[in-house]
Design a protein around this motif. Sequence first.
Motif, PDB file in Angstrom:
ATOM      1  N   VAL A 170      14.475  27.052 -75.410  1.00 22.39           N
ATOM      2  CA  VAL A 170      13.350  27.841 -74.914  1.00 22.39           C
ATOM      3  C   VAL A 170      12.045  27.065 -75.069  1.00 22.39           C
ATOM      4  CG1 VAL A 170      12.027  29.964 -75.238  1.00 22.39           C
ATOM      5  CG2 VAL A 170      14.524  30.018 -75.373  1.00 22.39           C
ATOM      6  N   LEU A 171      11.913  26.317 -76.164  1.00 21.43           N
ATOM      7  CA  LEU A 171      10.712  25.511 -76.348  1.00 21.43           C
ATOM      8  C   LEU A 171      10.607  24.426 -75.271  1.00 21.43           C
ATOM      9  CD1 LEU A 171      10.481  25.043 -80.227  1.00 21.43           C
ATOM     10  CD2 LEU A 171       9.132  26.556 -78.765  1.00 21.43           C
ATOM     11  N   ARG A 172      11.741  23.864 -74.881  1.00 19.74           N
ATOM     12  CA  ARG A 172      11.722  22.868 -73.792  1.00 19.74           C
ATOM     13  C   ARG A 172      11.280  23.538 -72.488  1.00 19.74           C
ATOM     14  NH1 ARG A 172      14.348  18.131 -75.454  1.00 19.74           N
ATOM     15  NH2 ARG A 172      15.791  18.419 -77.211  1.00 19.74           N
ATOM     16  N   TYR A 173      11.754  24.755 -72.251  1.00 16.59           N
ATOM     17  CA  TYR A 173      11.326  25.495 -71.062  1.00 16.59           C
ATOM     18  C   TYR A 173       9.809  25.718 -71.095  1.00 16.59           C
ATOM     19  CZ  TYR A 173      16.227  26.701 -70.027  1.00 16.59           C
ATOM     20  OH  TYR A 173      17.556  26.655 -69.708  1.00 16.59           O
ATOM     21  N   PHE A 174       9.326  26.160 -72.259  1.00 16.06           N
ATOM     22  CA  PHE A 174       7.898  26.435 -72.407  1.00 16.06           C
ATOM     23  C   PHE A 174       7.067  25.178 -72.143  1.00 16.06           C
ATOM     24  CE2 PHE A 174       4.357  25.888 -75.429  1.00 16.06           C
ATOM     25  CZ  PHE A 174       3.469  26.809 -74.904  1.00 16.06           C
ATOM     26  N   LEU A 175       7.494  24.033 -72.698  1.00 16.58           N
ATOM     27  CA  LEU A 175       6.753  22.790 -72.513  1.00 16.58           C
ATOM     28  C   LEU A 175       6.759  22.348 -71.053  1.00 16.58           C
ATOM     29  CD1 LEU A 175       7.794  20.734 -75.676  1.00 16.58           C
ATOM     30  CD2 LEU A 175       5.595  21.809 -75.212  1.00 16.58           C
ATOM     31  N   ALA A 176       7.873  22.565 -70.372  1.00 20.73           N
ATOM     32  CA  ALA A 176       7.949  22.194 -68.953  1.00 20.73           C
ATOM     33  C   ALA A 176       6.965  23.015 -68.128  1.00 20.73           C
ATOM     34  CB  ALA A 176       9.375  22.385 -68.442  1.00 20.73           C
ATOM     35  N   VAL A 177       6.869  24.302 -68.420  1.00 17.25           N
ATOM     36  CA  VAL A 177       5.941  25.165 -67.691  1.00 17.25           C
ATOM     37  C   VAL A 177       4.497  24.801 -68.044  1.00 17.25           C
ATOM     38  CG1 VAL A 177       5.168  27.539 -67.356  1.00 17.25           C
ATOM     39  CG2 VAL A 177       7.611  27.034 -67.510  1.00 17.25           C
ATOM     40  N   ALA A 178       4.243  24.516 -69.318  1.00 22.18           N
ATOM     41  CA  ALA A 178       2.895  24.147 -69.746  1.00 22.18           C
ATOM     42  C   ALA A 178       2.436  22.871 -69.047  1.00 22.18           C
ATOM     43  CB  ALA A 178       2.853  23.963 -71.260  1.00 22.18           C
ATOM     44  N   ALA A 235       8.254  24.178 -62.383  1.00 22.93           N
ATOM     45  CA  ALA A 235       8.985  23.918 -63.618  1.00 22.93           C
ATOM     46  C   ALA A 235      10.454  24.291 -63.466  1.00 22.93           C
ATOM     47  CB  ALA A 235       8.360  24.688 -64.772  1.00 22.93           C
ATOM     48  N   ALA A 236      10.726  25.395 -62.808  1.00 23.26           N
ATOM     49  CA  ALA A 236      12.107  25.824 -62.598  1.00 23.26           C
ATOM     50  C   ALA A 236      12.877  24.786 -61.785  1.00 23.26           C
ATOM     51  CB  ALA A 236      12.139  27.182 -61.902  1.00 23.26           C
ATOM     52  N   LEU A 285      13.723  31.654 -65.630  1.00 20.47           N
ATOM     53  CA  LEU A 285      12.687  30.987 -66.414  1.00 20.47           C
ATOM     54  C   LEU A 285      11.575  31.969 -66.782  1.00 20.47           C
ATOM     55  CD1 LEU A 285      11.511  28.458 -67.652  1.00 20.47           C
ATOM     56  CD2 LEU A 285      10.578  27.839 -65.418  1.00 20.47           C
ATOM     57  N   SER A 286      11.190  32.829 -65.841  1.00 19.66           N
ATOM     58  CA  SER A 286      10.158  33.831 -66.131  1.00 19.66           C
ATOM     59  C   SER A 286      10.586  34.751 -67.255  1.00 19.66           C
ATOM     60  CB  SER A 286       9.858  34.644 -64.868  1.00 19.66           C
ATOM     61  OG  SER A 286       9.318  33.830 -63.846  1.00 19.66           O
ATOM     62  N   LYS A 287      11.870  35.121 -67.262  1.00 18.55           N
ATOM     63  CA  LYS A 287      12.371  35.999 -68.321  1.00 18.55           C
ATOM     64  C   LYS A 287      12.347  35.293 -69.680  1.00 18.55           C
ATOM     65  CE  LYS A 287      16.175  39.059 -69.606  1.00 18.55           C
ATOM     66  NZ  LYS A 287      16.119  38.656 -71.015  1.00 18.55           N
ATOM     67  N   GLN A 288      12.706  34.017 -69.687  1.00 17.05           N
ATOM     68  CA  GLN A 288      12.678  33.278 -70.945  1.00 17.05           C
ATOM     69  C   GLN A 288      11.269  33.237 -71.523  1.00 17.05           C
ATOM     70  OE1 GLN A 288      15.101  32.142 -72.689  1.00 17.05           O
ATOM     71  NE2 GLN A 288      16.868  32.069 -71.329  1.00 17.05           N
ATOM     72  N   GLU A 296       6.003  18.389 -81.287  1.00 17.45           N
ATOM     73  CA  GLU A 296       6.443  17.751 -82.530  1.00 17.45           C
ATOM     74  C   GLU A 296       7.887  18.112 -82.852  1.00 17.45           C
ATOM     75  OE1 GLU A 296       3.734  18.870 -85.571  1.00 17.45           O
ATOM     76  OE2 GLU A 296       2.142  17.515 -84.890  1.00 17.45           O
ATOM     77  N   LEU A 297       8.248  19.390 -82.692  1.00 20.40           N
ATOM     78  CA  LEU A 297       9.603  19.838 -83.002  1.00 20.40           C
ATOM     79  C   LEU A 297      10.634  19.187 -82.083  1.00 20.40           C
ATOM     80  CD1 LEU A 297       8.923  23.640 -83.612  1.00 20.40           C
ATOM     81  CD2 LEU A 297       9.641  21.969 -85.322  1.00 20.40           C
ATOM     82  N   ILE A 298      10.319  19.106 -80.788  1.00 17.95           N
ATOM     83  CA  ILE A 298      11.248  18.506 -79.833  1.00 17.95           C
ATOM     84  C   ILE A 298      11.406  17.017 -80.115  1.00 17.95           C
ATOM     85  CG2 ILE A 298      11.631  17.956 -77.403  1.00 17.95           C
ATOM     86  CD1 ILE A 298      12.153  20.879 -78.131  1.00 17.95           C
ATOM     87  N   ASP A 299      10.292  16.337 -80.396  1.00 19.37           N
ATOM     88  CA  ASP A 299      10.365  14.909 -80.729  1.00 19.37           C
ATOM     89  C   ASP A 299      11.228  14.681 -81.964  1.00 19.37           C
ATOM     90  OD1 ASP A 299       8.787  14.212 -78.611  1.00 19.37           O
ATOM     91  OD2 ASP A 299       6.937  13.981 -79.767  1.00 19.37           O
ATOM     92  N   LEU A 300      11.026  15.523 -82.977  1.00 23.31           N
ATOM     93  CA  LEU A 300      11.812  15.394 -84.207  1.00 23.31           C
ATOM     94  C   LEU A 300      13.284  15.645 -83.946  1.00 23.31           C
ATOM     95  CD1 LEU A 300      12.026  15.054 -87.251  1.00 23.31           C
ATOM     96  CD2 LEU A 300      11.424  17.458 -87.514  1.00 23.31           C
TER      97      LEU A 300
END
Length: 290
Positions: A5-13, A21-22, A32-35, A70-74
């Motif tokens: 979900v964080l990857r989805y959020f970053l793609a939309v951002a 993004a979708a 994606l909107s629901k996520q 940071e979390l995704i990179d880690l």
Amino acid sequence: MDLRVLRYFLAVAQAKNITHAAQELLISQPALSKQLADLEAELGTKLFIRGHRQLTLTATGEYLQARATELIDLADKTTANIQTEQLISGQLAIGAGESYGMRRIMTTLSDLTQQYPDVKVRLVSGNADETEAQLAAGVLDFAVIMGDRPFEQYHHLQLPERDRWGIVMRADDPLSQHTNIQPADLKHRPLLVSEQAMKAHRFQSWWGNLGSEIPIIGTFTLTFNAQLFVKNGNAYLLTFDHLIDDTNHNGLVFRPLAPALTEPITVIWKKNTVQSRVAELFIKRLQASF
């Protein structure tokens, strides 16, 4: 929150548009909107301001973007290191400011990546506070710190080199005829100073009672940007040696401070943490270079 979900959020951002993004994520727009809606509900706050054609991050959204990156990179770095733990491979993440000592580190990294092509390097620029915070968060494997700081909570290795403070000025400036710069030379001369050094009051003892007569017109974090200001003849730059191109065509020169003022350069890494094989090899190679 989970990583997907964080990857989805970053793609939309990044795309600022759910449809785009979708398409990049190869999922449907409604899914994606629901996520995103579920993520906002979970956090209890809005992450986006929804305009007619574009999404804009709220203040909370900007905060989440920084932390999620940071979390995704880690996670990606950890996965790569685990999957290749039997080989000298994986990623080395190193944070540092501008320093002459980075030449030794870059030479060590260059030799390492040439011998082991599967090793990838991630270099992150930042001041000591920023890189130490990222090291503590596990985003970096190593941080390179310039200056005296307490390192008891870290493993640390001090480099043989030291950074030397001095003044960068135009080559045609009268002060360029000096072999070094004393506090009295800077009286009534507009000065740009490292932001971190100013916060630490690094030069108070050096210029002593003359501090009130030396106008500090600004601070900087990157010497490259600050030297462009100096080229216009509007200021002098208080920075480390070896950070500018002082060849004749550049039009700038460096003169060291007198009395001399230098800083130690220290590589630090976390205690009580199992390092990857490539991280262990890097620190051994760096120490051997002494």
